[in-house]
Design an enzyme around this catalytic site. Structure first.
Site, PDB file in Angstrom:
ATOM      1  N   GLY A   1     -16.025   8.823  -8.926  1.00  0.00           N
ATOM      2  CA  GLY A   1     -14.545   8.391 -10.559  1.00  0.00           C
ATOM      3  C   GLY A   1     -14.614   6.737  -9.921  1.00  0.00           C
ATOM      4  O   GLY A   1     -15.241   6.398  -9.242  1.00  0.00           O
TER       5      GLY A   1
ATOM      6  N   ASN B   1      -5.679  12.291  -1.883  1.00  0.00           N
ATOM      7  CA  ASN B   1      -4.776  12.638  -1.075  1.00  0.00           C
ATOM      8  C   ASN B   1      -4.129  14.341  -1.494  1.00  0.00           C
ATOM      9  O   ASN B   1      -3.360  14.310  -2.634  1.00  0.00           O
ATOM     10  CB  ASN B   1      -3.103  11.729  -3.568  1.00  0.00           C
ATOM     11  CG  ASN B   1      -3.902  10.767  -2.724  1.00  0.00           C
ATOM     12  OD1 ASN B   1      -3.305   9.714  -1.141  1.00  0.00           O
ATOM     13  ND2 ASN B   1      -3.220  10.017  -3.587  1.00  0.00           N
TER      14      ASN B   1
ATOM     15  N   LYS C   1      -0.724   8.895   4.976  1.00  0.00           N
ATOM     16  CA  LYS C   1      -1.019   7.665   3.939  1.00  0.00           C
ATOM     17  C   LYS C   1       0.260   8.639   3.215  1.00  0.00           C
ATOM     18  O   LYS C   1       0.642   8.016   1.859  1.00  0.00           O
ATOM     19  CB  LYS C   1      -2.166   9.115   3.447  1.00  0.00           C
ATOM     20  CG  LYS C   1      -2.308   8.598   1.727  1.00  0.00           C
ATOM     21  CD  LYS C   1      -2.709   7.041   1.986  1.00  0.00           C
ATOM     22  CE  LYS C   1      -3.672   6.353   0.419  1.00  0.00           C
ATOM     23  NZ  LYS C   1      -3.226   6.646  -0.953  1.00  0.00           N
TER      24      LYS C   1
ATOM     25  N   GLU D   1       5.030   2.916  -0.262  1.00  0.00           N
ATOM     26  CA  GLU D   1       4.706   2.075  -1.774  1.00  0.00           C
ATOM     27  C   GLU D   1       5.702   2.338  -2.314  1.00  0.00           C
ATOM     28  O   GLU D   1       5.459   1.256  -3.905  1.00  0.00           O
ATOM     29  CB  GLU D   1       2.947   2.437  -1.772  1.00  0.00           C
ATOM     30  CG  GLU D   1       2.674   1.829  -3.230  1.00  0.00           C
ATOM     31  CD  GLU D   1       1.482   2.568  -3.360  1.00  0.00           C
ATOM     32  OE1 GLU D   1       1.468   3.220  -4.563  1.00  0.00           O
ATOM     33  OE2 GLU D   1       0.234   2.814  -2.347  1.00  0.00           O
ATOM     34  N   TYR D   2       6.314   2.991  -2.670  1.00  0.00           N
ATOM     35  CA  TYR D   2       7.097   3.669  -3.728  1.00  0.00           C
ATOM     36  C   TYR D   2       8.754   2.388  -3.758  1.00  0.00           C
ATOM     37  O   TYR D   2       8.479   2.191  -4.943  1.00  0.00           O
ATOM     38  CB  TYR D   2       7.539   5.435  -3.816  1.00  0.00           C
ATOM     39  CG  TYR D   2       6.756   5.588  -4.917  1.00  0.00           C
ATOM     40  CD1 TYR D   2       5.664   6.603  -4.489  1.00  0.00           C
ATOM     41  CD2 TYR D   2       7.422   6.789  -5.395  1.00  0.00           C
ATOM     42  CE1 TYR D   2       4.935   7.300  -4.789  1.00  0.00           C
ATOM     43  CE2 TYR D   2       6.483   8.073  -6.278  1.00  0.00           C
ATOM     44  CZ  TYR D   2       5.407   7.237  -5.974  1.00  0.00           C
ATOM     45  OH  TYR D   2       4.725   9.220  -6.400  1.00  0.00           O
TER      46      TYR D   2
END
Length: 305
Positions: free
Chosen positions: A12, A98, A174, A181-182
């Protein structure tokens, strides 16, 4: 890098870019995907195509190093179950998606009896990172990490990979990374919402560029915000509905279990859920940023789902 062959399963957005990155570093990839067109595209660029996982395994000399880049959960277990009869002691499987860290611990234990190593690898950097150099957080057996290290070195930024601990540690780190990151995304979104509401005609592209020259908040995310505003200054073509969520919810749940307060991250996760119910400019900014760094889909105006 050495001309060892590596397997890559899942072509992907991230997997395909990772293979191209490996090509540029001089590595060889044997590739497989459920979509034969994705395989054919990379074969045309120098990869060895495999119509089945059995053929993929047969094309890689032992000890095999195989990177799995499929959606977390059942798809990872399905790939492992199909591959397992073809694997031999000393082979290394790397889950670059993830996955939940507890799943990674379980998978490592299940494969241990056959002498197969399982490395859980948190991969950050989005599509640009996959193509030009990722940041990799690797958990698992140290000897297996060292066996796979030439691959990590080839596809990561300089000093952008590390063995962070035993099985599960890579995906745990991670998970925390994504939780941070949020909060960062939400803060940037809210800040630019206030810029949008200012009693002045402000150029958000200019401001994002300015902030990336010496300011305390300079960052790749601010750069991506500027890129998004340059394309659509008021983000009028997308809604503020923000996708994603699994790693954020896992981090919040883990924090509650361990008695660690995460007020900013927990609120950012809650607001991401709320964004799917109410269209806000902050949500538009977060959606645009996720599109820019990860190629994540956005909900366009007038379209639902």
């Amino acid at each position: 890098m050495e001309s060892k062959r590596y397997g890559v399963i899942g072509l992907g957005r991230m997997g395909g870019s990772l293979v191209r990155n490996l090509h540029r570093a001089g590595g060889q990839a044997v590739v497989y995907d459920l979509n034969p067109e994705a395989v054919a595209e990379l074969v045309a660029e120098g990869s060895v195509g495999a119509p089945t996982l059995r053929v993929l395994a047969e094309q890689i000399p032992s000890p095999r190093v195989i990177w799995i880049m499929v959606p977390a959960g059942d798809p990872v277990d399905a790939v492992i179950a199909e591959l397992r009869p073809m694997l031999t002691a000393g082979d290394v499987l790397i889950d670059g998606g993830n996955s939940h860290y507890q799943d990674s611990i379980r998978r490592a234990r299940e494969l241990e009896g056959a002498g197969v190593h399982y490395l859980d690898c948190g991969s950050s950097g989005g599509m640009e990172g996959a193509l030009n150099g990722l940041c990799l957080m690797v958990g698992g057996d140290r000897a297996a990490f060292e066996l796979a290290e030439p691959l990590f070195r080839a596809i990561a930024q300089q000093d952008g990979y590390a063995h962070v601990g035993p099985s599960g540690a890579g995906h745990y780190v991670k998970m925390v990374h994504n939780a941070i990151e949020y909060g960062m995304l939400q803060a940037i979104g809210e800040g630019f919402e206030l810029i949008e509401a200012a009693p002045f005609q402000l150029d958000k592209t200019q401001i994002a560029g300015l902030w990336n020259h010496g300011s305390v908040i300079r960052s790749w995310l601010i750069e991506l915000a500027g890129r998004a505003f340059a394309q659509d200054p008021h983000l009028g073509q997308i809604t503020g509905a923000v996708g994603g969520g699994s790693t954020g919810s896992w981090a919040v749940e883990e924090a509650w279990k361990r008695g660690v307060p995460l007020p900013t991250i927990a609120m950012s996760y809650a607001l991401r859920l709320a964004s799917r119910q109410e269209d806000t400019f902050a949500g538009k900014v977060v959606s645009a940023l996720r599109r820019e760094f990860g190629g994540h889909s956005v909900q366009e105006k007038g379209k639902v789902g």
